[in-house]
Design an enzyme around this catalytic site. Structure first.
Site: not given
Ligand SMILES: NC(=O)c1ccc[n+]([C@@H]2O[C@H](COP(=O)([O-])OP(=O)(O)OC[C@H]3O[C@@H](n4cnc5c(N)ncnc54)[C@H](O)[C@@H]3O)[C@@H](O)[C@H]2O)c1
Ligand SMILES: [Zn+2]
Length: 382
Positions: A132, A154, A196, A238, A248, A252, A256, A259, A263, A276
């Site tokens: 939990r 999130k 972003e 943020k 949200e 918040r 988006n 977005h 999406h 993304h």
């Molecule tokens: N929780 C939230 O509020 C929120 C907001 C936006 C996005 N997201 C989520 O985040 C994810 C996308 O995040 P992302 O763009 O970081 O993608 P990711 O975590 O897949 O990373 C992208 C790539 O970069 C590589 N990488 C990361 N840091 C590195 C480093 N320092 N050196 C070498 N390689 C590195 C990773 O291994 C991967 O191959 C999605 O799942 C999305 O839904 C969540």
């Molecule tokens: Zn985003």
């Protein structure tokens, strides 16, 4: 907190996400990974830690993080999940639970996410649900994770039916950012993360946007003396928006911006070809143009946004797909066909708001002639 561009040249910046009893610091620095352990011990009070990461990140940084945790008196376990968003799944959550049990993880243990947003969302969801809720720490390593996904609590995973369908709000105890790790982040991923950052400026802070215009190329090359301050300012925006609306229900939603179409693009291209942040860049330019067409946005705003995104190396035009495909994608999570979407429009650089629009209003039939056309038989005019 609005306005006020973070200063240049500083090597350490501390911000605070002010959420009452769930408040936490964001610590930004350069070459600070070795200091994470002491801070994690301090902010979680945990006696052991489990680092969750992916191979490309773990092989570079996990040993140093583990060392610093041990130096702070903690027992350390390490878990790796396969790289890529496909690992943001219930299957991997189950694997993490198994590993937690095997390591003897209890309530006096902290989960530490070391990686991009995928790792943060997955490890955070496991932390939110195991026993939990375990104390959770974000050590983001991508630009996107630093300024966006690691802040705001999130967490969650994807289902085969759609992205981010299962999740929770679980605020971290600490976000520890060492910008030095961005050196190894592929340049395309860096640019996508800057989408972003630009979003934060466009929707909230015109002075910050102007700073991004001065530094664009050197930021992506990680050569700008403003890098730390820029990432800090994006984090602060943020944090401020999350502080005002943790769940949200209001402001918040502005995050988006871009977005809605992003999406759709991601879904229509199978979440593979377009990153993304690239989809967000396309979606923002679309939204800014649409804002102007609707008479809601100051003329020239979209052009300015587009120019900055292009300098960072981001695409700004939507993939050429039939309008019907985009409409279907926008309607997918709406029960009623013409249900309105809280669409984020750009009034001008630094000022955004949500406007309820139907998918058909968001996507006019054709750029100009849209509203003069007679509605097709059998279709409701919207
Ligand atoms: N929780 C939230 O509020 C929120 C907001 C936006 C996005 N997201 C989520 O985040 C994810 C996308 O995040 P992302 O763009 O970081 O993608 P990711 O975590 O897949 O990373 C992208 C790539 O970069 C590589 N990488 C990361 N840091 C590195 C480093 N320092 N050196 C070498 N390689 C590195 C990773 O291994 C991967 O191959 C999605 O799942 C999305 O839904 C969540
Ligand atoms: Zn985003």
């Amino acid at each position: 907190m609005k306005g006020g561009v973070a200063g240049s040249g500083r090597e350490r910046i501390t911000l605070r996400v002010a959420l009452g009893p769930r408040s936490y610091p964001i610590e930004l620095g350069r070459g600070t990974l070795a200091g994470a352990g002491a801070a994690i011990a301090h902010h979680t009070g945990a006696r052991q830690a489990v680092i969750v990461s992916v191979p490309p990140v773990a092989r570079r940084y996990a040993a140093e993080l583990a060392r610093s945790l041990r130096a702070a008196g903690m027992r350390v376990h390490r878990i790796e999940v396969p790289d890529g968003d496909r690992s943001k799944s219930l299957g991997q959550v189950a694997r993490l639970y198994d590993a937690f049990l095997e390591c003897g993880i209890d309530r006096a243990s902290a989960v530490v996410a070391l990686g991009g947003g995928m790792v943060g969302d997955l490890a955070g969801f496991a932390a939110a649900s195991f026993l939990r809720g375990l104390p959770f720490v974000q050590v983001p390593t991508s630009v996107l994770a630093m300024v966006d996904s690691s802040i705001g609590g999130k967490v969650g995973v994807n289902l085969p039916q759609g992205k981010n369908l299962v999740g929770a709000f679980h605020q971290p105890r600490l976000v520890w950012i060492d910008v030095a790790v961005l050196r190894s982040l592929p340049v395309r991923q860096r640019a996508a993360g800057f989408a972003e950052v630009i979003k934060a400026g466009a929707l909230w802070d015109a002075r910050f946007f102007a700073l991004l215009e001065r530094e664009a190329e050197s930021l992506v090359r990680l050569e700008s003396p403003e890098l730390l301050g820029v990432l800090a300012r994006a984090c602060a925006i943020k944090a401020e928006i999350v502080r005002r609306d943790e769940r949200e229900t209001g402001v918040r939603m502005l995050l988006n911006f871009g977005h809605t179409l992003a999406h759709a693009v991601e879904a229509l291209t199978g979440y593979r070809r377009v990153l993304h942040g690239e989809a967000v860049a396309m979606g923002m330019v679309f939204a800014a143009r649409r804002s102007e067409q609707l008479g809601l946005g100051a003329p020239g705003t979209a052009l300015r946004l587009e120019a900055l995104l292009r300098r960072v190396g981001l695409p700004t035009e939507l993939p050429r797909l039939p309008r019907s495909a985009y409409l279907e994608a926008l309607r997918v999570d709406k029960k009623r066909r013409d249900a309105r979407i809280h669409y984020v429009v750009l009034r001008r650089i630094g000022r955004s708001e949500t406007v309820p629009l139907t998918p058909a209003e968001i996507l006019p039939r054709e750029p100009r002639a849209a509203r003069r056309r007679a509605p097709r038989p059998g279709r409701r005019r919207t």
